[in-house]
Scaffold this motif. Structure first.
Motif, PDB file in Angstrom:
ATOM      1  N   VAL A 473       0.866  -1.179   0.000  1.00  0.00           N
ATOM      2  CA  VAL A 473       0.000   0.000   0.000  1.00  0.00           C
ATOM      3  C   VAL A 473       0.903   1.229   0.000  1.00  0.00           C
ATOM      4  CG1 VAL A 473      -1.822   1.232   1.209  1.00  0.00           C
ATOM      5  CG2 VAL A 473      -1.771  -1.248   1.260  1.00  0.00           C
ATOM      6  N   SER A 474       0.680   2.146  -0.930  1.00  0.00           N
ATOM      7  CA  SER A 474       1.581   3.284  -1.077  1.00  0.00           C
ATOM      8  C   SER A 474       0.789   4.571  -1.235  1.00  0.00           C
ATOM      9  CB  SER A 474       2.501   3.095  -2.293  1.00  0.00           C
ATOM     10  OG  SER A 474       1.734   3.023  -3.483  1.00  0.00           O
ATOM     11  N   THR A 475       1.473   5.684  -0.981  1.00  0.00           N
ATOM     12  CA  THR A 475       0.932   7.014  -1.226  1.00  0.00           C
ATOM     13  C   THR A 475       1.882   7.736  -2.177  1.00  0.00           C
ATOM     14  OG1 THR A 475       2.081   7.856   0.741  1.00  0.00           O
ATOM     15  CG2 THR A 475      -0.216   7.159   1.004  1.00  0.00           C
ATOM     16  N   PRO A 476       1.363   8.366  -3.236  1.00  0.00           N
ATOM     17  CA  PRO A 476       2.236   9.040  -4.200  1.00  0.00           C
ATOM     18  C   PRO A 476       2.569  10.468  -3.780  1.00  0.00           C
ATOM     19  CG  PRO A 476      -0.027   9.091  -4.975  1.00  0.00           C
ATOM     20  CD  PRO A 476      -0.044   8.356  -3.660  1.00  0.00           C
ATOM     21  N   ASP A 477       3.666  10.968  -4.336  1.00  0.00           N
ATOM     22  CA  ASP A 477       4.015  12.364  -4.135  1.00  0.00           C
ATOM     23  C   ASP A 477       3.479  13.203  -5.296  1.00  0.00           C
ATOM     24  OD1 ASP A 477       5.669  11.735  -6.236  1.00  0.00           O
ATOM     25  OD2 ASP A 477       7.525  11.815  -5.089  1.00  0.00           O
ATOM     26  N   GLU A 478       3.934  14.443  -5.405  1.00  0.00           N
ATOM     27  CA  GLU A 478       3.432  15.331  -6.451  1.00  0.00           C
ATOM     28  C   GLU A 478       3.806  14.838  -7.845  1.00  0.00           C
ATOM     29  OE1 GLU A 478       5.011  19.123  -5.530  1.00  0.00           O
ATOM     30  OE2 GLU A 478       3.749  19.430  -3.755  1.00  0.00           O
ATOM     31  N   ARG A 479       4.916  14.131  -7.981  1.00  0.00           N
ATOM     32  CA  ARG A 479       5.343  13.625  -9.287  1.00  0.00           C
ATOM     33  C   ARG A 479       4.772  12.255  -9.610  1.00  0.00           C
ATOM     34  NH1 ARG A 479      11.679  13.802  -8.832  1.00  0.00           N
ATOM     35  NH2 ARG A 479      11.089  12.761  -6.884  1.00  0.00           N
ATOM     36  N   GLY A 480       3.997  11.686  -8.687  1.00  0.00           N
ATOM     37  CA  GLY A 480       3.427  10.366  -8.914  1.00  0.00           C
ATOM     38  C   GLY A 480       4.293   9.234  -8.436  1.00  0.00           C
ATOM     39  N   HIS A 481       5.450   9.526  -7.845  1.00  0.00           N
ATOM     40  CA  HIS A 481       6.335   8.498  -7.318  1.00  0.00           C
ATOM     41  C   HIS A 481       5.906   8.101  -5.905  1.00  0.00           C
ATOM     42  CE1 HIS A 481       9.714  10.038 -10.215  1.00  0.00           C
ATOM     43  NE2 HIS A 481       8.708   9.457 -10.845  1.00  0.00           N
ATOM     44  N   VAL A 482       6.398   6.962  -5.447  1.00  0.00           N
ATOM     45  CA  VAL A 482       6.027   6.463  -4.126  1.00  0.00           C
ATOM     46  C   VAL A 482       6.662   7.343  -3.060  1.00  0.00           C
ATOM     47  CG1 VAL A 482       6.158   4.513  -2.546  1.00  0.00           C
ATOM     48  CG2 VAL A 482       5.742   4.122  -4.972  1.00  0.00           C
ATOM     49  N   ALA A 483       5.815   7.962  -2.250  1.00  0.00           N
ATOM     50  CA  ALA A 483       6.306   8.806  -1.158  1.00  0.00           C
ATOM     51  C   ALA A 483       6.418   8.021   0.143  1.00  0.00           C
ATOM     52  CB  ALA A 483       5.390  10.009  -0.971  1.00  0.00           C
ATOM     53  N   ASP A 484       5.465   7.145   0.392  1.00  0.00           N
ATOM     54  CA  ASP A 484       5.476   6.319   1.599  1.00  0.00           C
ATOM     55  C   ASP A 484       4.748   5.025   1.278  1.00  0.00           C
ATOM     56  OD1 ASP A 484       5.925   5.454   4.128  1.00  0.00           O
ATOM     57  OD2 ASP A 484       4.507   6.808   5.109  1.00  0.00           O
ATOM     58  N   TYR A 485       5.069   3.966   2.009  1.00  0.00           N
ATOM     59  CA  TYR A 485       4.449   2.682   1.711  1.00  0.00           C
ATOM     60  C   TYR A 485       4.402   1.825   2.965  1.00  0.00           C
ATOM     61  CZ  TYR A 485       9.173   0.710   1.669  1.00  0.00           C
ATOM     62  OH  TYR A 485      10.435   0.317   2.019  1.00  0.00           O
ATOM     63  N   ARG A 486       3.547   0.821   2.923  1.00  0.00           N
ATOM     64  CA  ARG A 486       3.449  -0.203   3.958  1.00  0.00           C
ATOM     65  C   ARG A 486       3.375  -1.560   3.264  1.00  0.00           C
ATOM     66  NH1 ARG A 486       4.350   3.785   6.293  1.00  0.00           N
ATOM     67  NH2 ARG A 486       3.409   4.620   8.220  1.00  0.00           N
ATOM     68  N   ILE A 487       4.095  -2.539   3.804  1.00  0.00           N
ATOM     69  CA  ILE A 487       4.080  -3.898   3.267  1.00  0.00           C
ATOM     70  C   ILE A 487       3.183  -4.753   4.140  1.00  0.00           C
ATOM     71  CG2 ILE A 487       5.455  -5.956   2.786  1.00  0.00           C
ATOM     72  CD1 ILE A 487       7.780  -4.143   2.124  1.00  0.00           C
ATOM     73  N   LEU A 488       2.255  -5.459   3.520  1.00  0.00           N
ATOM     74  CA  LEU A 488       1.294  -6.283   4.233  1.00  0.00           C
ATOM     75  C   LEU A 488       1.458  -7.733   3.798  1.00  0.00           C
ATOM     76  CD1 LEU A 488      -0.062  -3.341   3.674  1.00  0.00           C
ATOM     77  CD2 LEU A 488      -2.116  -4.425   4.529  1.00  0.00           C
ATOM     78  N   THR A 489       1.522  -8.652   4.732  1.00  0.00           N
ATOM     79  CA  THR A 489       1.583 -10.068   4.404  1.00  0.00           C
ATOM     80  C   THR A 489       0.179 -10.631   4.285  1.00  0.00           C
ATOM     81  OG1 THR A 489       1.656 -10.677   6.747  1.00  0.00           O
ATOM     82  CG2 THR A 489       3.756 -10.358   5.642  1.00  0.00           C
ATOM     83  N   ASP A 490       0.056 -11.638   3.408  1.00  0.00           N
ATOM     84  CA  ASP A 490      -1.182 -12.400   3.308  1.00  0.00           C
ATOM     85  C   ASP A 490      -2.359 -11.526   2.893  1.00  0.00           C
ATOM     86  OD1 ASP A 490      -2.739 -14.627   3.341  1.00  0.00           O
ATOM     87  OD2 ASP A 490      -3.080 -14.634   5.493  1.00  0.00           O
ATOM     88  N   LEU A 491      -2.164 -10.701   1.844  1.00  0.00           N
ATOM     89  CA  LEU A 491      -3.242  -9.832   1.383  1.00  0.00           C
ATOM     90  C   LEU A 491      -2.970  -9.451  -0.057  1.00  0.00           C
ATOM     91  CD1 LEU A 491      -5.815  -8.324   2.315  1.00  0.00           C
ATOM     92  CD2 LEU A 491      -4.366  -6.355   2.751  1.00  0.00           C
ATOM     93  N   VAL A 492      -4.029  -9.253  -0.848  1.00  0.00           N
ATOM     94  CA  VAL A 492      -3.919  -8.853  -2.245  1.00  0.00           C
ATOM     95  C   VAL A 492      -4.368  -7.405  -2.356  1.00  0.00           C
ATOM     96  CG1 VAL A 492      -4.694  -9.260  -4.597  1.00  0.00           C
ATOM     97  CG2 VAL A 492      -4.345 -11.178  -3.058  1.00  0.00           C
ATOM     98  N   LEU A 493      -3.444  -6.534  -2.821  1.00  0.00           N
ATOM     99  CA  LEU A 493      -3.780  -5.128  -2.971  1.00  0.00           C
ATOM    100  C   LEU A 493      -3.259  -4.638  -4.311  1.00  0.00           C
ATOM    101  CD1 LEU A 493      -3.082  -3.889   0.624  1.00  0.00           C
ATOM    102  CD2 LEU A 493      -5.276  -3.851  -0.515  1.00  0.00           C
ATOM    103  N   LYS A 494      -2.793  -3.388  -4.347  1.00  0.00           N
ATOM    104  CA  LYS A 494      -2.406  -2.798  -5.616  1.00  0.00           C
ATOM    105  C   LYS A 494      -1.247  -3.554  -6.248  1.00  0.00           C
ATOM    106  CE  LYS A 494      -2.036   1.776  -7.632  1.00  0.00           C
ATOM    107  NZ  LYS A 494      -1.905   3.204  -7.376  1.00  0.00           N
ATOM    108  N   ILE A 495      -0.283  -3.969  -5.460  1.00  0.00           N
ATOM    109  CA  ILE A 495       0.832  -4.779  -5.955  1.00  0.00           C
ATOM    110  C   ILE A 495       0.857  -6.072  -5.164  1.00  0.00           C
ATOM    111  CG2 ILE A 495       3.327  -4.936  -6.237  1.00  0.00           C
ATOM    112  CD1 ILE A 495       3.456  -1.992  -6.586  1.00  0.00           C
ATOM    113  N   THR A 496       0.952  -7.188  -5.847  1.00  0.00           N
ATOM    114  CA  THR A 496       0.901  -8.485  -5.184  1.00  0.00           C
ATOM    115  C   THR A 496       2.152  -9.274  -5.507  1.00  0.00           C
ATOM    116  OG1 THR A 496      -1.494  -8.498  -5.416  1.00  0.00           O
ATOM    117  CG2 THR A 496      -0.437 -10.590  -4.894  1.00  0.00           C
TER     118      THR A 496
END
Length: 510
Positions: A473-496
């Protein structure tokens, strides 16, 4: 005399037309070679075949050539997603062979063709515009294949070039490279013989700026530092392909078409949706007593309530639902970053409750039931002679049907996770995995259940295998790049990522 002059002038004019037409066709022929660090070259050609398509390209590596064509309708589809279809076909004629079936011609797509189509799809789909909902078809036909170079990355690069040269909106191009690992050395574009000795078989697809788009691969007892080194090298090699495709696009590419999109909702309506739903969504997602069904039902009821309250507005119902779903996803991410806890009460690195059972049915050679949260898989093992395994009885021919593309893909993931730990047997081993309940990571649950069933059947595995899915799970910055993220085990989200360990590592990015 006058007649002879006229005849001579007519011949000269015909020859000029012929040469002008010939030179014009040659001028439209685009061709470029991409060098790799190991001395091999990828050749990209366009303008010779399939000129009625929106875009076409032939990619050649060694003596392996793949033709990719792109066609997209001008009329928008009624669906609210991208209806993209990718078909890869590998015909026997490309290898100088005749099909060995009764009809002596190609039938339906094989499992390998389906898996290659899925790899191409996952490499290209993320870069289409979000609101481009036009029927699009990408067809990759193998023209020739040698016994040295594998065609998967060739097909990805051909499709990438065809999309870049076409008028179809796409935020590419990308480049794809296969990597191996032999004697502590990373090999670029390994041959078939190299892969027999390699401990790594990894495909890296990357866009400009060293941005990784897709990873597909498998490994045996490889260190994490070697894997990261291979990804870094593959991304670097892919930049050569990207720059070459961009040069072709600049010189020979078509102007990207303009397409109509729905008028966005008024800001007042968006604010109304957020006001009516945000607090309720937070309450539902923060209630850890919900399971999958009760949480989905609560969200559905809230969605319907909001739609009813906004019925008097002239806004389109589908747009209102999309606005609600967008707000739902934003709040879901905000809660994760605020509390480091998921909606079911688990921490980010916490697995769901696991329950295992074996020897469920006495007549079976081996059986196991693997339960992880609300994902349940029943696995069975059957032994038979190699001769009997190749026979097709009438009942099986009637009752058996072709597997879906998703089933083939998930089955291949589970198979590659178990094959390295299964020793060579003098008989045939058939493992089946029936997904009885699905709430994420069913393919990895099949790895866990399959390992239990094989052990229950008495198969001496070199080591037990287990698998888990990881989400980002990530949040983008003004340029669309990853500004912050969290890694989750055992779950399907935006990137798997699908990862299993034992003597095997499998990575997949969707």
């Amino acid at each position: 005399m006058l007649v002879n002059h006229r005849l001579l002038l007519t011949r000269v004019r015909c020859k000029c037309r012929h040469y002008r037409k010939y030179l014009s066709s040659k001028a439209n022929l685009a061709e470029i070679e991409v060098p790799f660090s190991n001395g091999t070259k990828l050749k990209l050609t366009s303008g010779r075949y399939a000129r009625f398509a929106d875009g076409a390209c032939v990619a050649t590596l060694g003596n392996t050539s793949v033709l990719s064509t792109v066609v997209s309708k001008a009329k928008q589809s009624s669906s609210n997603f991208l209806p993209l279809v990718v078909d890869y076909r590998q015909k026997a004629a490309a290898a100088g062979r005749i099909p060995t079936n009764f009809l002596r011609k190609e039938l339906g797509p094989t499992d390998r063709e389906v898996l290659t189509s899925r790899v191409i799809d996952r490499s290209l789909r993320p870069l289409f515009p979000y609101n481009y909902n036009f029927d699009t078809q990408i067809v990759c036909n193998m023209l020739a294949v040698d016994g040295t170079n594998l065609p998967e990355t060739v097909a990805i690069n051909a499709a990438s070039t065809a999309l870049a040269l076409s008028d179809v909106p796409w935020n590419g191009p990308i480049g794809a490279v296969r990597l191996g690992h032999i004697d502590n050395e990373i090999i670029v574009n390994p041959t078939r013989r190299d892969l027999e000795e390699s401990t790594l078989n990894l495909i890296v697809a990357a866009a400009s700026g060293n941005l990784v788009v897709m990873l597909e691969g498998s490994a045996k007892d490889i260190l994490q530092q070697d894997l990261l080194k291979a990804i870094k090298l593959g991304t670097k090699e892919a930049q050569n392909i990207v720059r070459s495709i961009e040069k072709l696009q600049k010189d020979y590419g078509k102007m990207k078409r303009e397409y109509e999109t729905q008028t966005p909702l008024e800001q007042s309506i968006v604010d109304s949706v957020q006001t009516l739903s945000s607090m309720k969504i937070r309450e539902i997602l923060s209630d850890h007593n919900h399971d999958k069904l009760s949480r989905d039902n609560a969200i559905s009821e809230l969605r319907q309530t909001v739609m009813n309250q906004l019925r008097e507005t002239e806004a389109d119902l589908n747009q209102l639902q999309d606005c609600f779903n967008t707000n739902l996803r934003q709040i879901f991410r905000q809660l994760i970053f605020e509390t480091d806890t998921r909606c079911d009460g688990r921490h980010l690195d916490e697995l769901r409750k696991i329950n295992c059972e074996v020897s469920l049915y006495e007549p079976l050679h081996g059986s196991a039931l693997f339960q992880r949260g609300q994902t349940q898989v029943l696995c069975t093992v059957a032994f038979d002679s190699p001769e009997s395994a190749l026979k097709m009885d009438p009942l099986t021919m009637i009752t058996s049907g072709p597997a879906g593309r998703r089933e083939v893909g998930h089955g291949a993931l589970a198979e590659r996770g178990l094959m390295p730990v299964v020793p060579q047997q003098p008989f045939t081993v058939r493992l089946t995995a029936e997904v009885l309940e699905s709430n994420g990571s069913s393919s990895m649950a099949s790895v866990c259940g399959g390992s239990l069933a094989l052990l229950d059947a008495g198969v001496l595995l070199s080591a037990p295998a287990a698998g888990v899915a990881i989400g980002l799970v990530s949040t983008p910055d003004e340029r669309g790049h990853v500004a912050d993220y969290r890694i989750l085990t055992d779950l399907v989200l935006k990137i798997t990522w699908a990862i299993w360990t034992s003597k095997w590592l499998e990575l997949r990015k969707a």
